[in-house]
Design a protein around this motif. Structure first.
Motif, short mmCIF file in Angstrom:
data_model
loop_
_atom_site.label_atom_id
_atom_site.label_comp_id
_atom_site.label_asym_id
_atom_site.label_seq_id
_atom_site.Cartn_x
_atom_site.Cartn_y
_atom_site.Cartn_z
N THR A 247 0.79 -1.12 0.20
CA THR A 247 0.14 0.00 0.13
C THR A 247 0.87 1.40 -0.07
OG1 THR A 247 -1.88 -1.22 1.20
CG2 THR A 247 -1.75 1.26 1.25
N LEU A 248 1.92 1.15 0.96
CA LEU A 248 2.68 2.48 0.73
C LEU A 248 3.44 2.83 -0.51
CD1 LEU A 248 4.14 4.49 2.68
CD2 LEU A 248 5.94 2.78 2.86
N GLU B 111 0.80 4.08 -2.97
CA GLU B 111 0.22 5.48 -2.65
C GLU B 111 1.21 6.29 -2.64
OE1 GLU B 111 -2.00 4.72 1.04
OE2 GLU B 111 -3.50 4.15 0.11
N HIS C 2 4.12 10.51 5.58
CA HIS C 2 2.93 9.77 4.92
C HIS C 2 2.33 8.88 6.22
CE1 HIS C 2 0.42 7.89 2.09
NE2 HIS C 2 0.80 6.86 2.51
N ILE C 3 3.32 8.05 6.81
CA ILE C 3 2.86 7.08 7.80
C ILE C 3 2.18 7.74 9.07
CG2 ILE C 3 3.51 5.33 9.45
CD1 ILE C 3 5.69 4.55 7.48
N HIS D 286 -1.57 8.08 6.96
CA HIS D 286 -1.75 6.51 7.00
C HIS D 286 -2.21 6.27 8.55
CE1 HIS D 286 -1.71 2.51 5.70
NE2 HIS D 286 -1.49 2.07 7.11
N ASN D 287 -1.58 6.63 9.41
CA ASN D 287 -1.99 6.18 10.67
C ASN D 287 -3.32 7.04 11.11
OD1 ASN D 287 -0.15 4.30 11.14
ND2 ASN D 287 1.20 5.61 12.26
N ARG E 288 -6.02 8.01 7.15
CA ARG E 288 -6.53 7.03 6.18
C ARG E 288 -7.73 5.81 6.62
NH1 ARG E 288 -5.20 1.83 3.88
NH2 ARG E 288 -5.19 1.86 1.63
N HIS F 149 -9.52 2.64 7.04
CA HIS F 149 -8.94 1.16 7.20
C HIS F 149 -10.12 0.14 7.16
CE1 HIS F 149 -4.75 1.95 7.83
NE2 HIS F 149 -4.96 3.11 8.60
N SER G 8 -11.02 5.97 10.25
CA SER G 8 -9.60 6.10 10.48
C SER G 8 -9.32 5.62 11.85
CB SER G 8 -9.40 7.81 10.41
OG SER G 8 -9.90 8.43 11.38
#
Length: 81
Positions: free
Chosen positions: A19-20, A23, A43-44, A48-49, A52, A54, A61
């Motif tokens: 995914t990383l 994206e 990004h993370i 993402h954390n 984003r 899930h 999120s």
């Protein structure tokens, strides 16, 4: 975690890394390793954390999921159950 030759050993990490890469990493050329490293961190930690959605969390999120979970625990503590 699993035993030797267990196919589920790396499933979570492999999914996250795929995914990383999709994206972020493969979206453009990176002039330096340091710039890519910095962008991966942001990004993370920045997308993402906290933001984003899930699918495993019911398409919310992680921040929203934690709020809902904390509120449900608070409701249980207040009601005395």
């Amino acid at each position: 975690m699993g035993s030797v030759a267990d196919c589920f050993d790396n499933a979570l990490a492999e999914t996250f890394l795929a995914t990383l890469k999709t994206e972020l990493v493969y979206t453009r050329a990176w002039p330096s390793w340091h710039e890519l490293e910095t962008e991966v961190f942001y990004h993370i930690e920045g997308f993402h954390n906290p933001r984003r959605r899930h699918s495993r969390l019911g398409n919310v999120s992680p921040d929203t999921y934690e709020k809902i979970h904390h509120e449900s625990l608070t409701d249980i503590e207040v009601s005395g159950r």
